[in-house]
Design a protein around this motif. Structure first.
Motif, PDB file in Angstrom:
ATOM      1  N   ASP A   1     -16.741   9.779  30.577  1.00  0.00           N
ATOM      2  CA  ASP A   1     -16.074   8.569  30.676  1.00  0.00           C
ATOM      3  C   ASP A   1     -16.456   7.719  31.597  1.00  0.00           C
ATOM      4  O   ASP A   1     -16.672   6.370  31.324  1.00  0.00           O
ATOM      5  CB  ASP A   1     -14.516   8.681  30.296  1.00  0.00           C
ATOM      6  CG  ASP A   1     -13.819   9.264  29.189  1.00  0.00           C
ATOM      7  OD1 ASP A   1     -14.394   8.968  28.006  1.00  0.00           O
ATOM      8  OD2 ASP A   1     -13.056  10.154  29.262  1.00  0.00           O
ATOM      9  N   TRP A   2     -16.440   8.396  32.743  1.00  0.00           N
ATOM     10  CA  TRP A   2     -16.837   7.628  34.064  1.00  0.00           C
ATOM     11  C   TRP A   2     -18.297   7.111  33.833  1.00  0.00           C
ATOM     12  O   TRP A   2     -18.891   6.069  34.211  1.00  0.00           O
ATOM     13  CB  TRP A   2     -16.608   8.167  35.524  1.00  0.00           C
ATOM     14  CG  TRP A   2     -15.311   8.517  35.820  1.00  0.00           C
ATOM     15  CD1 TRP A   2     -14.402   9.514  35.550  1.00  0.00           C
ATOM     16  CD2 TRP A   2     -14.295   7.399  35.901  1.00  0.00           C
ATOM     17  NE1 TRP A   2     -13.433   9.249  35.901  1.00  0.00           N
ATOM     18  CE2 TRP A   2     -13.057   7.832  36.061  1.00  0.00           C
ATOM     19  CE3 TRP A   2     -14.333   5.760  36.046  1.00  0.00           C
ATOM     20  CZ2 TRP A   2     -11.912   7.168  36.340  1.00  0.00           C
ATOM     21  CZ3 TRP A   2     -13.534   5.229  36.419  1.00  0.00           C
ATOM     22  CH2 TRP A   2     -12.224   5.906  36.600  1.00  0.00           C
TER      23      TRP A   2
ATOM     24  N   HIS B   1     -10.904   4.833  41.540  1.00  0.00           N
ATOM     25  CA  HIS B   1     -12.415   5.277  41.082  1.00  0.00           C
ATOM     26  C   HIS B   1     -13.007   4.146  40.233  1.00  0.00           C
ATOM     27  O   HIS B   1     -14.181   4.058  40.379  1.00  0.00           O
ATOM     28  CB  HIS B   1     -12.091   6.626  40.314  1.00  0.00           C
ATOM     29  CG  HIS B   1     -11.512   7.588  40.571  1.00  0.00           C
ATOM     30  ND1 HIS B   1     -12.268   8.270  41.675  1.00  0.00           N
ATOM     31  CD2 HIS B   1     -10.563   8.519  40.420  1.00  0.00           C
ATOM     32  CE1 HIS B   1     -11.777   9.458  42.210  1.00  0.00           C
ATOM     33  NE2 HIS B   1     -10.522   9.472  41.387  1.00  0.00           N
ATOM     34  N   LEU B   2     -12.091   3.283  39.679  1.00  0.00           N
ATOM     35  CA  LEU B   2     -12.705   2.229  38.701  1.00  0.00           C
ATOM     36  C   LEU B   2     -13.235   1.332  39.551  1.00  0.00           C
ATOM     37  O   LEU B   2     -14.193   0.489  39.604  1.00  0.00           O
ATOM     38  CB  LEU B   2     -11.499   1.525  37.761  1.00  0.00           C
ATOM     39  CG  LEU B   2     -11.924   0.665  36.949  1.00  0.00           C
ATOM     40  CD1 LEU B   2     -13.261   1.087  36.054  1.00  0.00           C
ATOM     41  CD2 LEU B   2     -10.708   0.136  36.105  1.00  0.00           C
TER      42      LEU B   2
ATOM     43  N   VAL C   1     -10.492   0.381  30.037  1.00  0.00           N
ATOM     44  CA  VAL C   1      -9.179   0.864  30.395  1.00  0.00           C
ATOM     45  C   VAL C   1      -9.065   2.248  29.713  1.00  0.00           C
ATOM     46  O   VAL C   1      -8.686   3.147  30.486  1.00  0.00           O
ATOM     47  CB  VAL C   1      -8.354  -0.160  29.877  1.00  0.00           C
ATOM     48  CG1 VAL C   1      -6.827   0.466  30.158  1.00  0.00           C
ATOM     49  CG2 VAL C   1      -8.005  -1.423  30.903  1.00  0.00           C
ATOM     50  N   MET C   2      -9.318   2.427  28.555  1.00  0.00           N
ATOM     51  CA  MET C   2      -9.198   3.469  27.901  1.00  0.00           C
ATOM     52  C   MET C   2      -9.946   4.562  28.324  1.00  0.00           C
ATOM     53  O   MET C   2      -9.555   5.817  28.665  1.00  0.00           O
ATOM     54  CB  MET C   2      -9.711   3.403  26.310  1.00  0.00           C
ATOM     55  CG  MET C   2      -8.727   2.596  25.535  1.00  0.00           C
ATOM     56  SD  MET C   2      -9.320   1.997  23.791  1.00  0.00           S
ATOM     57  CE  MET C   2      -7.839   1.374  23.112  1.00  0.00           C
ATOM     58  N   LYS C   3     -11.086   4.430  28.635  1.00  0.00           N
ATOM     59  CA  LYS C   3     -12.146   5.515  29.339  1.00  0.00           C
ATOM     60  C   LYS C   3     -11.690   5.829  30.677  1.00  0.00           C
ATOM     61  O   LYS C   3     -11.775   6.969  31.303  1.00  0.00           O
ATOM     62  CB  LYS C   3     -13.440   4.853  29.167  1.00  0.00           C
ATOM     63  CG  LYS C   3     -14.072   5.185  27.742  1.00  0.00           C
ATOM     64  CD  LYS C   3     -15.440   5.028  27.751  1.00  0.00           C
ATOM     65  CE  LYS C   3     -15.902   5.525  26.381  1.00  0.00           C
ATOM     66  NZ  LYS C   3     -15.832   7.048  26.221  1.00  0.00           N
ATOM     67  N   ALA C   4     -11.152   4.899  31.513  1.00  0.00           N
ATOM     68  CA  ALA C   4     -10.507   5.247  32.905  1.00  0.00           C
ATOM     69  C   ALA C   4      -9.249   5.921  32.793  1.00  0.00           C
ATOM     70  O   ALA C   4      -9.177   6.827  33.634  1.00  0.00           O
ATOM     71  CB  ALA C   4     -10.363   3.955  33.587  1.00  0.00           C
TER      72      ALA C   4
ATOM     73  N   THR D   1      -5.177  -0.856  33.768  1.00  0.00           N
ATOM     74  CA  THR D   1      -5.382   0.458  34.148  1.00  0.00           C
ATOM     75  C   THR D   1      -4.379   0.921  35.314  1.00  0.00           C
ATOM     76  O   THR D   1      -3.953   2.143  35.183  1.00  0.00           O
ATOM     77  CB  THR D   1      -6.942   0.503  34.966  1.00  0.00           C
ATOM     78  OG1 THR D   1      -7.855  -0.133  33.925  1.00  0.00           O
ATOM     79  CG2 THR D   1      -7.079   1.557  35.589  1.00  0.00           C
ATOM     80  N   ARG D   2      -3.821  -0.194  35.965  1.00  0.00           N
ATOM     81  CA  ARG D   2      -2.665   0.412  37.044  1.00  0.00           C
ATOM     82  C   ARG D   2      -1.378   0.800  36.307  1.00  0.00           C
ATOM     83  O   ARG D   2      -0.807   1.777  36.554  1.00  0.00           O
ATOM     84  CB  ARG D   2      -2.187  -0.840  38.060  1.00  0.00           C
ATOM     85  CG  ARG D   2      -3.145  -1.014  39.151  1.00  0.00           C
ATOM     86  CD  ARG D   2      -2.785  -2.164  40.038  1.00  0.00           C
ATOM     87  NE  ARG D   2      -3.651  -2.411  41.120  1.00  0.00           N
ATOM     88  CZ  ARG D   2      -4.453  -3.260  41.018  1.00  0.00           C
ATOM     89  NH1 ARG D   2      -4.543  -4.168  39.934  1.00  0.00           N
ATOM     90  NH2 ARG D   2      -5.586  -3.702  41.743  1.00  0.00           N
TER      91      ARG D   2
END
Length: 188
Positions: free
Chosen positions: A139-140, A178-179, A129-132, A163-164
């Motif tokens: 991060d990806w 993207h995730l 979640v943090m990296k997204a 994430t949403r």
């Protein structure tokens, strides 16, 4: 790398001594959940809340060397305190206050690194979640590594829900798409 883990252990002892909620994030957590890659800084979140950051900043600056002359005002404005050890190891301290950051600190798990040194790191889900939300190209790539290493173990409902919410706050809902693409491509 050994100096990095020793620095993290020192920071962890400092947080515990002060009874602060914290968790290691970034490259340190990636070592636990994803593909190992070189990292040059210790990254962590310390829960400060909104409005009480100065107390934390002052105590940290009394112990660690600032990496910029305006470290305290920069931390208040950007919610990240940039300090270093006397040996020059960088420490990037995120000043946490959101419900997600509280949950991530509460869910942190111990992970033992070479030494042995045990550090409290975010879960693989919280790291994703943090990296997204950070959403930088590196991060990806890190997310892809975590998905590959943790295939079959990840709680995607948790990941997508948080994430949403955070992507909407950031006004970048495409982060979720993207995730999802990476989940579909890399979870085998």
């Amino acid at each position: 790398m050994r100096e990095l883990f020793h620095t993290a252990a020192t920071v962890q002892a400092f947080c515990r001594q002060n009874k602060w909620k914290y968790c290691f994030i970034g490259g340190i957590a990636l070592q636990a959940h994803g593909e190992v890659r070189e990292t040059i800084n210790v990254d962590l979140t310390i829960l400060t809340g909104f409005g009480g950051e100065e107390r934390f900043i002052d105590e940290l600056l009394a112990t660690f060397r600032p990496r910029r002359p305006d470290a305290a005002s920069f931390a208040i404005q950007h919610r990240i305190l940039l300090v270093a050890t006397d040996a020059g190891v960088g420490i990037d301290i995120s000043l946490g206050a959101h419900a997600f950051e509280l949950a991530a600190c509460d869910r942190a798990i111990p992970f033992t690194y070479p030494g042995p040194i045990t550090l409290d790191v975010v879960t693989a889900e919280d790291l994703i979640v943090m990296k997204a939300i950070a959403s930088r190209p590196r991060d990806w790539l890190d997310i892809e590594g975590v998905i590959i290493k943790q295939t079959g173990k990840l709680n995607w409902q948790y990941i997508l829900s948080h994430t949403r919410t955070l992507a909407e706050l950031k006004e970048e809902p495409q982060i979720v798409d993207h995730l999802l693409r990476r989940r579909d491509e890399f979870e085998k």
